[in-house]
Design an enzyme around this catalytic site. Sequence first.
Site, PDB file in Angstrom:
ATOM      1  N   MET A  15       0.830  -1.215   0.000  1.00  0.00           N
ATOM      2  CA  MET A  15       0.000   0.000   0.000  1.00  0.00           C
ATOM      3  C   MET A  15       0.863   1.263   0.000  1.00  0.00           C
ATOM      4  O   MET A  15       0.599   2.220  -0.733  1.00  0.00           O
ATOM      5  CB  MET A  15      -0.902   0.011   1.238  1.00  0.00           C
ATOM      6  CG  MET A  15      -1.943  -1.072   1.265  1.00  0.00           C
ATOM      7  SD  MET A  15      -3.189  -0.886  -0.018  1.00  0.00           S
ATOM      8  CE  MET A  15      -4.175   0.451   0.620  1.00  0.00           C
ATOM      9  N   ASP A  34      12.306   2.607   4.482  1.00  0.00           N
ATOM     10  CA  ASP A  34      11.732   1.275   4.740  1.00  0.00           C
ATOM     11  C   ASP A  34      12.866   0.389   5.226  1.00  0.00           C
ATOM     12  O   ASP A  34      13.985   0.462   4.702  1.00  0.00           O
ATOM     13  CB  ASP A  34      11.116   0.696   3.452  1.00  0.00           C
ATOM     14  CG  ASP A  34      10.180  -0.470   3.745  1.00  0.00           C
ATOM     15  OD1 ASP A  34       9.004  -0.406   3.393  1.00  0.00           O
ATOM     16  OD2 ASP A  34      10.641  -1.479   4.345  1.00  0.00           O
ATOM     17  N   LYS A 178     -11.891   1.822  11.110  1.00  0.00           N
ATOM     18  CA  LYS A 178     -11.231   0.916  10.146  1.00  0.00           C
ATOM     19  C   LYS A 178     -11.351  -0.546  10.592  1.00  0.00           C
ATOM     20  O   LYS A 178     -11.651  -1.426   9.786  1.00  0.00           O
ATOM     21  CB  LYS A 178      -9.756   1.318  10.000  1.00  0.00           C
ATOM     22  CG  LYS A 178      -8.890   0.348   9.235  1.00  0.00           C
ATOM     23  CD  LYS A 178      -9.286   0.254   7.778  1.00  0.00           C
ATOM     24  CE  LYS A 178      -8.534  -0.882   7.090  1.00  0.00           C
ATOM     25  NZ  LYS A 178      -9.037  -1.164   5.747  1.00  0.00           N
ATOM     26  N   ASN A 181     -14.866  -1.725  10.042  1.00  0.00           N
ATOM     27  CA  ASN A 181     -15.117  -1.953   8.614  1.00  0.00           C
ATOM     28  C   ASN A 181     -14.556  -3.304   8.183  1.00  0.00           C
ATOM     29  O   ASN A 181     -15.203  -4.071   7.467  1.00  0.00           O
ATOM     30  CB  ASN A 181     -14.479  -0.842   7.779  1.00  0.00           C
ATOM     31  CG  ASN A 181     -14.619  -1.131   6.293  1.00  0.00           C
ATOM     32  OD1 ASN A 181     -15.710  -0.997   5.740  1.00  0.00           O
ATOM     33  ND2 ASN A 181     -13.552  -1.579   5.650  1.00  0.00           N
ATOM     34  N   ASN A 182     -13.327  -3.604   8.642  1.00  0.00           N
ATOM     35  CA  ASN A 182     -12.718  -4.859   8.208  1.00  0.00           C
ATOM     36  C   ASN A 182     -13.414  -6.070   8.820  1.00  0.00           C
ATOM     37  O   ASN A 182     -13.474  -7.132   8.201  1.00  0.00           O
ATOM     38  CB  ASN A 182     -11.220  -4.861   8.496  1.00  0.00           C
ATOM     39  CG  ASN A 182     -10.470  -4.175   7.367  1.00  0.00           C
ATOM     40  OD1 ASN A 182     -11.060  -3.382   6.637  1.00  0.00           O
ATOM     41  ND2 ASN A 182      -9.204  -4.474   7.207  1.00  0.00           N
ATOM     42  N   SER A 185     -16.320  -6.562   6.561  1.00  0.00           N
ATOM     43  CA  SER A 185     -15.848  -7.066   5.272  1.00  0.00           C
ATOM     44  C   SER A 185     -15.444  -8.546   5.375  1.00  0.00           C
ATOM     45  O   SER A 185     -15.775  -9.368   4.511  1.00  0.00           O
ATOM     46  CB  SER A 185     -14.663  -6.199   4.825  1.00  0.00           C
ATOM     47  OG  SER A 185     -14.035  -6.761   3.734  1.00  0.00           O
ATOM     48  N   LYS A 247      -5.027  -9.531  12.258  1.00  0.00           N
ATOM     49  CA  LYS A 247      -4.673  -8.423  13.175  1.00  0.00           C
ATOM     50  C   LYS A 247      -5.849  -7.451  13.291  1.00  0.00           C
ATOM     51  O   LYS A 247      -6.250  -7.054  14.382  1.00  0.00           O
ATOM     52  CB  LYS A 247      -3.424  -7.717  12.620  1.00  0.00           C
ATOM     53  CG  LYS A 247      -2.976  -6.490  13.359  1.00  0.00           C
ATOM     54  CD  LYS A 247      -3.139  -5.164  12.638  1.00  0.00           C
ATOM     55  CE  LYS A 247      -2.958  -5.095  11.183  1.00  0.00           C
ATOM     56  NZ  LYS A 247      -3.084  -3.828  10.533  1.00  0.00           N
TER      57      LYS A 247
HETATM   58  P1  NAD Z   1       3.163  -4.599   3.732  1.00  0.00           P
HETATM   59  O1  NAD Z   1       3.587  -5.663   4.660  1.00  0.00           O
HETATM   60  O2  NAD Z   1       3.085  -4.874   2.271  1.00  0.00           O
HETATM   61  O3  NAD Z   1       4.114  -3.309   3.900  1.00  0.00           O
HETATM   62  C1  NAD Z   1       4.622  -2.845   5.132  1.00  0.00           C
HETATM   63  C2  NAD Z   1       5.984  -2.219   4.884  1.00  0.00           C
HETATM   64  O4  NAD Z   1       6.464  -1.636   6.101  1.00  0.00           O
HETATM   65  C3  NAD Z   1       7.047  -3.225   4.428  1.00  0.00           C
HETATM   66  O5  NAD Z   1       7.688  -2.758   3.251  1.00  0.00           O
HETATM   67  C4  NAD Z   1       8.017  -3.292   5.619  1.00  0.00           C
HETATM   68  O6  NAD Z   1       9.349  -3.555   5.233  1.00  0.00           O
HETATM   69  C5  NAD Z   1       7.854  -1.901   6.186  1.00  0.00           C
HETATM   70  N1  NAD Z   1       8.275  -1.759   7.572  1.00  0.00           N
HETATM   71  C6  NAD Z   1       7.985  -2.595   8.625  1.00  0.00           C
HETATM   72  N2  NAD Z   1       8.514  -2.087   9.753  1.00  0.00           N
HETATM   73  C7  NAD Z   1       9.143  -0.930   9.426  1.00  0.00           C
HETATM   74  C8  NAD Z   1       9.864   0.054  10.170  1.00  0.00           C
HETATM   75  N3  NAD Z   1      10.053  -0.054  11.479  1.00  0.00           N
HETATM   76  N4  NAD Z   1      10.379   1.116   9.498  1.00  0.00           N
HETATM   77  C9  NAD Z   1      10.194   1.240   8.168  1.00  0.00           C
HETATM   78  N5  NAD Z   1       9.519   0.344   7.407  1.00  0.00           N
HETATM   79  C10 NAD Z   1       8.997  -0.718   8.035  1.00  0.00           C
HETATM   80  O7  NAD Z   1       1.762  -4.075   4.281  1.00  0.00           O
HETATM   81  P2  NAD Z   1       0.614  -3.322   3.455  1.00  0.00           P
HETATM   82  O8  NAD Z   1      -0.280  -4.340   2.815  1.00  0.00           O
HETATM   83  O9  NAD Z   1       1.219  -2.229   2.659  1.00  0.00           O
HETATM   84  O10 NAD Z   1      -0.222  -2.704   4.681  1.00  0.00           O
HETATM   85  C11 NAD Z   1       0.246  -1.577   5.423  1.00  0.00           C
HETATM   86  C12 NAD Z   1      -0.851  -1.171   6.397  1.00  0.00           C
HETATM   87  O11 NAD Z   1      -2.045  -0.838   5.667  1.00  0.00           O
HETATM   88  C13 NAD Z   1      -1.266  -2.291   7.373  1.00  0.00           C
HETATM   89  O12 NAD Z   1      -1.541  -1.729   8.625  1.00  0.00           O
HETATM   90  C14 NAD Z   1      -2.511  -2.892   6.734  1.00  0.00           C
HETATM   91  O13 NAD Z   1      -3.355  -3.497   7.695  1.00  0.00           O
HETATM   92  C15 NAD Z   1      -3.129  -1.659   6.093  1.00  0.00           C
HETATM   93  N6  NAD Z   1      -3.978  -1.887   4.902  1.00  0.00           N
HETATM   94  C16 NAD Z   1      -3.590  -2.757   3.918  1.00  0.00           C
HETATM   95  C17 NAD Z   1      -4.396  -2.930   2.783  1.00  0.00           C
HETATM   96  C18 NAD Z   1      -4.025  -3.878   1.662  1.00  0.00           C
HETATM   97  O14 NAD Z   1      -4.891  -4.144   0.791  1.00  0.00           O
HETATM   98  N7  NAD Z   1      -2.808  -4.396   1.599  1.00  0.00           N
HETATM   99  C19 NAD Z   1      -5.584  -2.210   2.672  1.00  0.00           C
HETATM  100  C20 NAD Z   1      -5.939  -1.297   3.672  1.00  0.00           C
HETATM  101  C21 NAD Z   1      -5.105  -1.132   4.786  1.00  0.00           C
END
Ligand code: NAD
Length: 303
Positions: A15, A34, A178, A181-182, A185, A247
Site C-alpha cells: 500500500m 523502509d 477501520k 469496517n474490516n 468485510s 490483526k
Molecule cells: P506490507 O507488509 O506490504 O508493507 C509494510 C511495509 O512496512 C514493508 O515494506 C516493511 O518492510 C515496512 N516496515 C515494517 N517495519 C518498518 C519500520 N520499522 N520502518 C520502516 N519500514 C517498516 O503491508 P501493506 O499491505 O502495505 O499494509 C500496510 C498497512 O495498511 C497495514 O496496517 C494494513 O493493515 C493496512 N492496509 C492494507 C491494505 C491492503 O490491501 N494491503 C488495505 C488497507 C489497509
Amino acid sequence: MERPQKISWLGLGNMGSPMAGHLVQAGFSLTVYDVNRQAQEAFAARFSCVPAQSLSQAAQGCQVLITMLPNGDLVRRAVLGANSGEGLCESMPPGSVLVDMSSSSPVGTQQLGRDLASRGIEMIDAPVSGGVSRAVEGALSILVGGNKDAVGYCRPVLEAMGSSIFETGPLGSAHAMKSLNNMLSATGLLAAAEVLLVGKRFGLEPEVMVDVFNASTGQNNSTKNKFKQFVLSRSFASGFSLELMVKDLGLAMELARETKTPAILSAACREMWAAALVALGDSPDHTEVVRWLEQTVHTELTS
Ligand code: NAD
C-alpha cells in the site's frame, strides 16, 4: 493555512509504495524510509525522492511524517524508539504532525498521541480502505481522526491519495472505524464463501452464483470485487495478507471487549480467520481463507 511541503514517509509495502508515489506526483517533497532496503531502492528508482539511511534521517525537517506500517506496535516503536534506539520523534520538528495511515490499535493510537503531545508533536490517524488497486488509482477511502486544525493542515496531502475523506472524530476514532469496517468485510467474505460451497456441492456453477448474487440482495464487496478476481481465477493475489486481516479482526474484538459489547458473530469470524492462518501458514493472501474453507469440505470453487 499553508499546505505542508516536506513529507517523510515510512513503509513502502503493497500500500505504502503506490500511496507515496501519488504524493511525489502531486508535487510534495518526499523523504522515504523502509527497513526493507529493496523496497526503498525500488521506490527511489521510480520516483523523485530522498531515500533516508536511518530512522532519524527520515524525520529531519519534515512538516508531516506518514507511517504505513503493518501495525500500531511497529509505529509506536519507530516513533518513540525501542531498545534504547533513537525514535523518529527525536528528530521531528516541534509543530510537525504524525499521520498514522496504518491500520493500528485505536487505544494504542490514543496513547501515542498523548506521548507525542508532551513533545509538541501533533498526531492524527488516517487509515485507508480500498486495497492495492485503489491505492494505485489514488482513489482510496481515507478515514481521519484527530484535532480539526491538524486534520485541515494534512487534508491536501490526504487528497492526493484518496477520492473520499471521512472525518470520524477525535484521535483513535478512524482506527476504530477501520477495524470495524474490516470485521464487516471479513464476515461478508466468509459468508459468501460458505454459501458458494453449498451451491457448488449441490451442482451450481460458482461463476453463475456470483453473477446472481451481484444482481441480487446477497451481494457484498467480496462477491463484487474479490470472488471472480482472486478466488475463482485461483490467483489469490489481492495484495492484502491474511495475517494483516487477522490483526484487524483482533483490533475489532479489542473494541468489543473495551465497550463490553457482546459480538458473537464477530468473535466466531475472527476465530475462523485465525484458524485459517494457522492451517495455511507461509504468508497467505487474505482471499486464501476460501482455500481453507474449501479444504474443510473437500470441494473447490472451480468450474
Ligand atoms: P506490507 O507488509 O506490504 O508493507 C509494510 C511495509 O512496512 C514493508 O515494506 C516493511 O518492510 C515496512 N516496515 C515494517 N517495519 C518498518 C519500520 N520499522 N520502518 C520502516 N519500514 C517498516 O503491508 P501493506 O499491505 O502495505 O499494509 C500496510 C498497512 O495498511 C497495514 O496496517 C494494513 O493493515 C493496512 N492496509 C492494507 C491494505 C491492503 O490491501 N494491503 C488495505 C488497507 C489497509
